[in-house]
Design a protein around this motif. Structure first.
Motif, PDB file in Angstrom:
ATOM      1  N   LEU A  55       0.823  -1.205   0.000  1.00 40.13           N
ATOM      2  CA  LEU A  55       0.000   0.000   0.000  1.00 40.13           C
ATOM      3  C   LEU A  55       0.860   1.260   0.000  1.00 40.13           C
ATOM      4  N   GLU A  56       1.965   1.219   0.718  1.00 45.74           N
ATOM      5  CA  GLU A  56       2.859   2.377   0.730  1.00 45.74           C
ATOM      6  C   GLU A  56       3.421   2.656  -0.661  1.00 45.74           C
ATOM      7  N   GLN A  61      -1.772   4.818   3.168  1.00 44.42           N
ATOM      8  CA  GLN A  61      -1.509   4.359   4.526  1.00 44.42           C
ATOM      9  C   GLN A  61      -2.686   3.506   5.008  1.00 44.42           C
ATOM     10  N   LEU A  62      -2.378   2.429   5.722  1.00 48.00           N
ATOM     11  CA  LEU A  62      -3.445   1.557   6.211  1.00 48.00           C
ATOM     12  C   LEU A  62      -4.445   2.301   7.092  1.00 48.00           C
ATOM     13  N   LYS A  63      -3.991   3.318   7.782  1.00 47.16           N
ATOM     14  CA  LYS A  63      -4.897   4.065   8.654  1.00 47.16           C
ATOM     15  C   LYS A  63      -5.981   4.791   7.864  1.00 47.16           C
ATOM     16  N   ASP A  64      -5.758   4.950   6.558  1.00 52.30           N
ATOM     17  CA  ASP A  64      -6.732   5.646   5.716  1.00 52.30           C
ATOM     18  C   ASP A  64      -7.693   4.688   5.012  1.00 52.30           C
ATOM     19  N   VAL A  65      -7.587   3.378   5.312  1.00 46.82           N
ATOM     20  CA  VAL A  65      -8.452   2.373   4.692  1.00 46.82           C
ATOM     21  C   VAL A  65      -9.646   2.106   5.609  1.00 46.82           C
ATOM     22  N   SER A  66     -10.848   2.229   5.060  1.00 47.42           N
ATOM     23  CA  SER A  66     -12.052   1.969   5.852  1.00 47.42           C
ATOM     24  C   SER A  66     -12.610   0.573   5.609  1.00 47.42           C
ATOM     25  N   GLU A  67     -12.337   0.013   4.431  1.00 46.07           N
ATOM     26  CA  GLU A  67     -12.841  -1.328   4.103  1.00 46.07           C
ATOM     27  C   GLU A  67     -11.928  -1.959   3.069  1.00 46.07           C
ATOM     28  N   CYS A  68     -11.782  -3.277   3.175  1.00 47.46           N
ATOM     29  CA  CYS A  68     -10.968  -4.027   2.217  1.00 47.46           C
ATOM     30  C   CYS A  68     -11.761  -5.245   1.761  1.00 47.46           C
ATOM     31  N   ARG A  69     -11.712  -5.528   0.460  1.00 46.68           N
ATOM     32  CA  ARG A  69     -12.422  -6.679  -0.090  1.00 46.68           C
ATOM     33  C   ARG A  69     -11.564  -7.328  -1.169  1.00 46.68           C
ATOM     34  N   VAL A  70     -11.767  -8.621  -1.363  1.00 44.59           N
ATOM     35  CA  VAL A  70     -11.139  -9.343  -2.466  1.00 44.59           C
ATOM     36  C   VAL A  70     -12.254  -9.895  -3.342  1.00 44.59           C
ATOM     37  N   GLU A  71     -12.316  -9.433  -4.578  1.00 48.58           N
ATOM     38  CA  GLU A  71     -13.332  -9.918  -5.503  1.00 48.58           C
ATOM     39  C   GLU A  71     -12.966  -9.506  -6.923  1.00 48.58           C
ATOM     40  N   LYS A  72     -13.459 -10.282  -7.868  1.00 48.41           N
ATOM     41  CA  LYS A  72     -13.276  -9.994  -9.290  1.00 48.41           C
ATOM     42  C   LYS A  72     -11.809  -9.813  -9.659  1.00 48.41           C
ATOM     43  N   GLY A  73     -10.945 -10.653  -9.062  1.00 49.20           N
ATOM     44  CA  GLY A  73      -9.538 -10.645  -9.422  1.00 49.20           C
ATOM     45  C   GLY A  73      -8.734  -9.481  -8.891  1.00 49.20           C
ATOM     46  N   HIS A  74      -9.285  -8.745  -7.923  1.00 52.86           N
ATOM     47  CA  HIS A  74      -8.586  -7.582  -7.380  1.00 52.86           C
ATOM     48  C   HIS A  74      -8.749  -7.503  -5.864  1.00 52.86           C
ATOM     49  N   MET A  75      -7.833  -6.785  -5.227  1.00 52.51           N
ATOM     50  CA  MET A  75      -8.032  -6.333  -3.857  1.00 52.51           C
ATOM     51  C   MET A  75      -8.522  -4.895  -3.939  1.00 52.51           C
ATOM     52  N   TRP A  76      -9.630  -4.629  -3.267  1.00 54.25           N
ATOM     53  CA  TRP A  76     -10.238  -3.302  -3.293  1.00 54.25           C
ATOM     54  C   TRP A  76     -10.054  -2.658  -1.925  1.00 54.25           C
ATOM     55  N   PHE A  77      -9.473  -1.481  -1.917  1.00 56.28           N
ATOM     56  CA  PHE A  77      -9.279  -0.733  -0.680  1.00 56.28           C
ATOM     57  C   PHE A  77     -10.124   0.540  -0.750  1.00 56.28           C
ATOM     58  N   TYR A  78     -11.115   0.609   0.130  1.00 52.59           N
ATOM     59  CA  TYR A  78     -12.003   1.770   0.182  1.00 52.59           C
ATOM     60  C   TYR A  78     -11.457   2.729   1.241  1.00 52.59           C
ATOM     61  N   LEU A  79     -11.145   3.934   0.822  1.00 54.34           N
ATOM     62  CA  LEU A  79     -10.467   4.888   1.688  1.00 54.34           C
ATOM     63  C   LEU A  79     -11.455   5.812   2.392  1.00 54.34           C
ATOM     64  N   THR A  80     -11.007   6.363   3.494  1.00 52.74           N
ATOM     65  CA  THR A  80     -11.880   7.218   4.305  1.00 52.74           C
ATOM     66  C   THR A  80     -12.273   8.496   3.579  1.00 52.74           C
ATOM     67  N   ASP A  81     -11.492   8.901   2.565  1.00 53.56           N
ATOM     68  CA  ASP A  81     -11.832  10.123   1.827  1.00 53.56           C
ATOM     69  C   ASP A  81     -12.729   9.845   0.623  1.00 53.56           C
ATOM     70  N   GLY A  82     -13.193   8.587   0.502  1.00 53.81           N
ATOM     71  CA  GLY A  82     -14.104   8.237  -0.579  1.00 53.81           C
ATOM     72  C   GLY A  82     -13.440   7.633  -1.799  1.00 53.81           C
ATOM     73  N   GLN A  83     -12.118   7.690  -1.883  1.00 54.85           N
ATOM     74  CA  GLN A  83     -11.424   7.098  -3.018  1.00 54.85           C
ATOM     75  C   GLN A  83     -11.380   5.575  -2.888  1.00 54.85           C
ATOM     76  N   VAL A  84     -11.148   4.916  -4.021  1.00 56.53           N
ATOM     77  CA  VAL A  84     -11.051   3.459  -4.050  1.00 56.53           C
ATOM     78  C   VAL A  84      -9.771   3.070  -4.783  1.00 56.53           C
ATOM     79  N   LEU A  85      -8.957   2.248  -4.142  1.00 54.70           N
ATOM     80  CA  LEU A  85      -7.740   1.724  -4.766  1.00 54.70           C
ATOM     81  C   LEU A  85      -7.982   0.271  -5.154  1.00 54.70           C
ATOM     82  N   LYS A  86      -7.715  -0.050  -6.417  1.00 54.45           N
ATOM     83  CA  LYS A  86      -7.907  -1.407  -6.926  1.00 54.45           C
ATOM     84  C   LYS A  86      -6.548  -1.971  -7.327  1.00 54.45           C
TER      85      LYS A  86
END
Length: 362
Positions: A55-56, A61-86
């Motif tokens: 993630l770095e 930063q992990l502290k900015d991640v509100s939810e994490c999921r694994v689906e559709k061939g990706h890890m999805w990181f939902y951030l506290t500011d509304g952004q999504v990292l795939k």
């Protein structure tokens, strides 16, 4: 914690194997720590340390991640500011623990109930009842309005079977590869209870180190630390270590480990040909009273077990308050704590180490 207490746990397939193995050998080990096993679908688990590094590299930063999921061939990181990292799973697999490469269990085949999102619609979970205890819990939880269920679709079941077979086939190749280079995966060498007792009679921690830890099959479940009567086996720096000398004839850590020999009385080799394992019923379900990841079913089932007096405490994995998203074991009798701990953490956690620490505090 009273010896009369009944404990439920939610865990990954390897943790469930450890619990079932300790249940099976409770006469040897002196106790059976878990009464009810709720297992999760799991393709792989990740190192907290390397996941943080990944993630770095993406400036997260992990502290900015509100939810994490694994689906559709990706890890999805939902951030506290509304952004999504795939992040593609192929990239995330660099963080995968090496022991996952030899795991042959996708759906927690030795649990009482298995729960996973695959095969069911969004907002629902697939639930597989494998034992009479699990089937009764599923039925009673629905009758008490903790969950609602509906039949699985053929396509949903087919998808679970496809992923399970994929894991079994790919990891069998890795097992064969390791065998060829003298790094045997001994939990795949099925023997009888009698053979097991004879084989492990003289095995101590140094044998566990040689047969499991040093060859990269340790799942970091903490069963070795949990069962050590001398309190000299400790999980340190992400692996089991010994701080002292094993007493004569003590082989308990070797007996309890889910990656030493697995007797056929615990897990039949026939399971390799059964993508869903042995089961009694499979349904789609979602929680009626709580919200949670993929329908909140695991949380609802555990809370029903607590509220109904089927168990006294639940072993859950929450997020650490000190290190963001680092898994932290909690033994609780509070349904609020179970709800708070809901959601997959995706990092290895020595659950039985945590259970031992909590028992010593009580």
């Amino acid at each position: 914690m009273s010896q009369d207490n009944k404990v439920a746990m939610v865990g990954t397939p390897c943790q469930i194997i450890a619990a079932e193995k300790m249940n099976h050998f409770q006469d040897v080990l002196g106790e059976s720590p878990v009464d009810l096993k709720v297992g999760l679908f799991c393709m792989e688990n990740f190192s907290y340390h390397y996941l943080n590094q990944l993630l770095e590299e993406h400036h997260i930063q992990l502290k900015d991640v509100s939810e994490c999921r694994v689906e559709k061939g990706h890890m999805w990181f939902y951030l506290t500011d509304g952004q999504v990292l795939k992040i593609p799973l192929k990239e995330a697999k660099t963080c995968m623990r090496k022991n996952c490469e030899v795991c042959m269990d996708y759906t927690s085949e030795l649990s009482d109930l298995s729960v996973g999102s695959v095969g069911s619609p969004a907002g629902w979970s697939t639930v597989i009842a494998r034992t009479v205890k699990g089937l009764e819990l599923l039925k009673n939880a629905e009758e008490s309005n903790y969950i609602e269920t509906r039949p699985m679709t053929d396509s949903g079941i087919a998808l679970i079977k496809k992923l399970s077979n994929q894991k079994k086939e790919e990891n069998q190749k890795e097992i064969n590869k390791r065998e060829r280079v003298a790094r045997p995966v001994i939990y795949r060498r099925f023997i009888t209870d009698k053979q097991f007792q004879e084989e492990v009679a003289q095995c101590q921690f140094e044998d566990l180190k040689a047969d499991v830890i040093d060859v990269g099959t340790c799942v970091l479940c903490g069963s070795c630390e949990y069962i050590c009567p001398e309190n000299i086996v400790k999980i340190e720096d992400r692996k089991p270590r010994i701080r002292g000398q094993c007493p004569p004839d003590c082989n308990l850590c070797y007996v309890a480990c889910p990656r030493t020999y697995l007797p056929v009385e615990v897990a039949s080799p026939d399971l390799d040909q059964k993508p869903l394992g042995d089961y009694m019923k499979i349904v789609s379900a979602k929680a009626s009273l709580v919200k949670g990841q993929d329908g909140g079913v695991a949380t609802a089932l555990l809370n029903y077990a607590l509220s109904g007096g089927l168990v006294n405490e639940v072993l859950v994995v929450d997020k650490s308050s000190a290190e963001p998203w680092k898994p932290e074991v909690k033994l609780t009798s509070s349904t609020d704590d179970v709800l708070k701990a809901s959601g997959t953490k995706y990092a290895a956690c020595p659950v039985f180490k945590g259970l031992k620490n909590m028992k010593e505090e009580l």
